[in-house]
Motif scaffolding. Structure first.
Motif, PDB file in Angstrom:
ATOM      1  N   ALA A 221       0.834  -1.206   0.000  1.00 17.90           N
ATOM      2  CA  ALA A 221       0.000   0.000   0.000  1.00 17.90           C
ATOM      3  C   ALA A 221       0.867   1.255   0.000  1.00 17.90           C
ATOM      4  O   ALA A 221       0.556   2.241  -0.689  1.00 17.90           O
ATOM      5  N   SER A 222       1.964   1.236   0.745  1.00 17.63           N
ATOM      6  CA  SER A 222       2.860   2.387   0.798  1.00 17.63           C
ATOM      7  C   SER A 222       3.503   2.650  -0.564  1.00 17.63           C
ATOM      8  O   SER A 222       3.560   3.798  -1.031  1.00 17.63           O
ATOM      9  N   ARG A 224       2.416   1.715  -3.541  1.00 13.90           N
ATOM     10  CA  ARG A 224       1.414   2.169  -4.506  1.00 13.90           C
ATOM     11  C   ARG A 224       1.048   3.635  -4.292  1.00 13.90           C
ATOM     12  O   ARG A 224       0.834   4.387  -5.254  1.00 13.90           O
ATOM     13  N   GLU A 225       0.976   4.059  -3.038  1.00 14.31           N
ATOM     14  CA  GLU A 225       0.628   5.448  -2.744  1.00 14.31           C
ATOM     15  C   GLU A 225       1.721   6.386  -3.261  1.00 14.31           C
ATOM     16  O   GLU A 225       1.440   7.441  -3.860  1.00 14.31           O
ATOM     17  N   GLU A 228       1.619   6.561  -7.097  1.00 13.77           N
ATOM     18  CA  GLU A 228       0.528   7.410  -7.579  1.00 13.77           C
ATOM     19  C   GLU A 228       0.891   8.887  -7.468  1.00 13.77           C
ATOM     20  O   GLU A 228       0.645   9.671  -8.399  1.00 13.77           O
ATOM     21  N   ARG A 229       1.494   9.283  -6.364  1.00 20.07           N
ATOM     22  CA  ARG A 229       1.887  10.675  -6.174  1.00 20.07           C
ATOM     23  C   ARG A 229       2.916  11.109  -7.222  1.00 20.07           C
ATOM     24  O   ARG A 229       2.807  12.185  -7.813  1.00 20.07           O
ATOM     25  N   GLY A 265      -4.070  -2.193  -5.922  1.00 16.90           N
ATOM     26  CA  GLY A 265      -3.699  -2.621  -4.586  1.00 16.90           C
ATOM     27  C   GLY A 265      -3.606  -4.133  -4.513  1.00 16.90           C
ATOM     28  O   GLY A 265      -4.101  -4.854  -5.384  1.00 16.90           O
ATOM     29  N   GLN A 348      10.303   0.890  -2.074  1.00 20.63           N
ATOM     30  CA  GLN A 348       9.903   1.944  -1.145  1.00 20.63           C
ATOM     31  C   GLN A 348      11.049   2.923  -0.899  1.00 20.63           C
ATOM     32  O   GLN A 348      10.851   4.142  -0.871  1.00 20.63           O
TER      33      GLN A 348
END
Length: 365
Positions: A221-222, A224-225, A228-229, A265, A348
């Motif tokens: 989730a981290s 993917r976030e 996206e940003r 996700g 990440q």
């Protein structure tokens, strides 16, 4: 055509020439590549035009099928699959399609192929009549070696006939098999004996799996976030480089677009693959659970075990091609989760660095 003997490298060269025809020129270099591509394409079209359109005699007993022209994906009888193939008894045998190792399919993934050689029309026909709509993938390394563990594929639909040159098929990976032997058939495609390849997961490891799965979901989730940003900020190319994923993979005149899944996700990936595996074909309702779909092929006894394995395969789906191929041969969901976690941590770290540079008004180099 030429005869082959055990250890004869001409078979590897011939299969690599096929890879050239399909747009994958692994281990074929230099000027010979273009010559083989042209000659292979000419021969394939000639062979296809000669034998790709066998017709059934007209009459009420001629049901639509792979040999009727114009044919189509629909069959008069219910579609079979891996469960029926496994229940047919031993020894287990399959026909095989050649793929480069970095295009291995994981359980729950699909691919469309369009092949032009006459031998592959026979391969698909015999897969339907002898192997309950199943076939395997022979995975070649760039050095010409063959991976011992490979994908078990179901043919969801395929077409030959007046509207198709060669054979078009939609394939899905439903499990894994280990190669025992390979030989070239009289129709010049590969066939051989296999055994089922499944995870071995002791009960005491399940708690560790659950903890690893929780960490993986948080990492996924981290990542993917952050993706996206950065993508919204116009840094899509830098994101692709940081994650090490190839968006598009071409094989057999069809393209599998990994970018469609790259932004999903983890739970969405799992749900998508569960739907693929539970599907029983166009004319039948889906199976009621994942367990009902994969029990015999994955060696699981509960829905919880089936979902745990599917999570580990889904987590491996957006990794680099080499990491995906390694995941296919692992016998533990914990091992696959650990491998995916390590890659996501690195992604990440790189994406965090990109965000720091962007927030500071600097360009990534």
């Amino acid at each position: 055509q030429h005869k082959h003997t055990d250890g004869d490298r001409r078979e590897v060269v011939h299969l690599h020439a096929l890879c050239c025809l399909c747009g994958q020129a692994t281990a074929v270099h230099g000027a010979r590549r273009g010559l083989r591509l042209v000659i292979g394409h000419m021969l394939a079209v000639l062979l296809s035009s000669a034998v790709a359109r066998p017709r059934c005699a007209p009459g009420p007993r001629c049901a639509p099928g792979p040999h009727c022209a114009p044919g189509g994906p629909r069959r008069a009888a219910p579609r079979m699959g891996a469960a029926e193939w496994l229940a047919s008894g031993s020894p287990l045998e399959l026909g095989f399609l050649p793929f480069p190792l970095d295009q291995a399919l994981l359980p729950g993934e699909t691919r469309q192929v369009h092949l032009y050689e006459a031998r592959f029309i026979t391969l698909f026909s015999e897969a339907a009549s002898k192997h309950h709509d199943c076939l395997g993938a022979v995975l070649f390394t760039p050095q010409g070696n063959v991976a011992s563990v490979t994908s078990l594929l179901e043919i969801e639909e395929f077409r030959t006939g007046a509207e198709e040159i060669g054979v078009w098929a939609n394939l899905k990976c439903v499990g894994r098999v280990k190669l025992k032997e390979l030989e070239t058939t009289e129709f010049d495609y590969l066939s051989g004996g296999v055994e089922l390849f499944t995870d071995s997961l002791p009960t005491e490891e399940r708690a560790e799996d659950d903890a690893a799965a929780a960490e993986l979901r948080e990492l996924h989730a981290s990542v993917r976030e952050m993706e996206e940003r950065l993508t919204k900020a116009g840094e899509g190319a830098a994101v692709a480089e940081a994650t090490g994923r190839e968006a598009r993979v071409e094989w057999g005149h069809e393209v599998r677009d990994g970018s469609e899944e790259a932004g999903l996700g983890l739970e969405a990936l799992v749900e998508r693959r569960s739907g693929v595996l539970r599907s029983a074909g166009q004319d039948a309702p889906p199976r009621e659970s994942l367990l009902a779909a994969v029990a015999s092929g994955w060696g699981v006894e509960s829905e919880e075990e089936a979902q745990r394995q599917l999570l580990s395969f889904s987590a491996s789906a957006t990794l680099s091609p080499s990491a995906r191929a390694q995941a296919l041969g692992m016998r533990s969901g914990a091992e696959r989760l650990a491998a995916a976690t390590a890659v996501l941590k690195e992604q990440q770290r790189r994406l965090s660095a990109l965000l720091v540079l962007r927030d500071a008004g600097l360009e990534a180099s």
